[in-house]
Design a protein around this motif. Structure first.
Motif, mmCIF file in Angstrom:
data_model
loop_
_atom_site.group_PDB
_atom_site.id
_atom_site.type_symbol
_atom_site.label_atom_id
_atom_site.label_comp_id
_atom_site.label_asym_id
_atom_site.label_seq_id
_atom_site.Cartn_x
_atom_site.Cartn_y
_atom_site.Cartn_z
ATOM 1 N N HIS A 10 0.819 -1.224 0.000
ATOM 2 C CA HIS A 10 0.000 0.000 0.000
ATOM 3 C C HIS A 10 0.852 1.274 0.000
ATOM 4 C CE1 HIS A 10 -3.119 -2.972 0.745
ATOM 5 N NE2 HIS A 10 -2.298 -3.469 1.663
ATOM 6 N N GLU A 24 -2.449 0.352 7.873
ATOM 7 C CA GLU A 24 -1.509 -0.687 7.420
ATOM 8 C C GLU A 24 -0.299 -0.093 6.709
ATOM 9 O OE1 GLU A 24 -3.319 -3.440 4.718
ATOM 10 O OE2 GLU A 24 -1.491 -4.633 4.476
ATOM 11 N N HIS A 78 2.684 -7.052 4.772
ATOM 12 C CA HIS A 78 1.325 -6.545 4.992
ATOM 13 C C HIS A 78 0.869 -6.787 6.426
ATOM 14 C CE1 HIS A 78 0.090 -5.803 0.713
ATOM 15 N NE2 HIS A 78 1.232 -6.466 0.553
ATOM 16 N N VAL A 79 -0.216 -6.081 6.771
ATOM 17 C CA VAL A 79 -0.875 -6.315 8.056
ATOM 18 C C VAL A 79 -2.331 -6.627 7.724
ATOM 19 C CG1 VAL A 79 -1.613 -5.230 10.210
ATOM 20 C CG2 VAL A 79 0.726 -4.898 9.397
ATOM 21 N N GLU A 140 1.333 -11.573 6.087
ATOM 22 C CA GLU A 140 0.243 -10.837 6.742
ATOM 23 C C GLU A 140 0.482 -10.938 8.244
ATOM 24 O OE1 GLU A 140 -2.160 -8.994 5.563
ATOM 25 O OE2 GLU A 140 -2.562 -9.635 3.492
HETATM 26 ZN ZN ZN Z 1 -2.272 -5.288 2.668
#
Ligand code: ZN
Length: 223
Positions: A10, A24, A78-79, A140
């Motif tokens: 992102h 995030e 990512h989160v 993640e």
């Molecule tokens: Zn993400």
């Protein structure tokens, strides 16, 4: 030389998951920059990031950057969100064997280091995994919309732990070794050539050495 490409997910207009006052895009940038800093302590490893600040970068450009640089491994950080807890990792659905092997190591090391719920090893047709020419993984790391995990993610030392967990995996995968001295540019080696009770004798030796082109200094030491 091992080339590690880190992709903080992102950025810019795309905040990613948002909850509990967390975005995030900010969390993954912090984790990725920390990974870069930690990897700097190792020999024979180069790191490039798809973004080092809060900007928009398209998915195809991220993959293209890694391809152009000829990276050895691509890690998209990512989160998670959407109700749940813990860690999960993704590789592309084509499941190339080297991609599977590396993911197995990364996944296990990260879950063990963070001591969080293991949500499993998954596959998806994500663009960054599909369009990258080298083995790639997407991680993640916990859930912003889970209150207790959001509290952990609010803590910068926990973000460092996530970064360290990824680096631990890379160290194992690529047999990375820490550089012997991490501050080589700040170190001087001095050589002592004499110690005298009489200051005059010290001065005489210093003059002799200077005549031979050495830089000298006299230091008083209590005995
Ligand atoms: Zn993400």
């Amino acid at each position: 030389m091992v080339k590690i490409f880190i992709d903080p997910g992102h950025g810019g207009d795309d905040a990613g998951a948002e909850a509990n006052g967390l975005a995030e895009k900010d969390l993954v940038l912090t984790i990725s920059l920390e990974m870069q800093a930690l990897l700097n302590r190792y020999e024979n490893v180069e790191v490039q990031l798809s973004r080092e600040k809060d900007i928009s970068v398209s998915l195809s450009v991220r993959a293209q950057m890694a391809n152009d640089w000829d990276a050895d491994y691509f890690i998209s950080v990512h989160v998670n969100a959407g109700g749940g807890s813990g860690f999960e990792s993704y590789i592309h659905t084509s499941k190339a064997s080297e991609t599977v092997n590396r993911r197995d190591t990364m996944h296990q090391v990260i879950v063990n280091t963070l001591n969080v719920t293991d949500r499993g090893k998954k596959e998806a047709n994500f663009a960054v995994l599909r369009e990258t020419a080298m083995p790639a993984i997407l991680t993640e790391n916990l859930f912003v919309d889970n209150e207790s995990e959001a509290e952990k993610l609010s803590n910068s030392s926990f973000l460092t732990e996530i970064a360290q967990a990824h680096v631990n995996g890379l160290v194992e995968l690529f047999d990375l070794e820490e550089t012997e001295n991490n501050n080589t540019e700040d170190v001087l080696y001095t050589v002592q050539v004499g110690a005298f009770e009489n200051e005059e004798n010290a001065r005489r030796l210093a003059e002799e050495l200077e005549a031979q082109g050495y830089e000298t200094y006299i230091k008083k030491v209590s005995t």
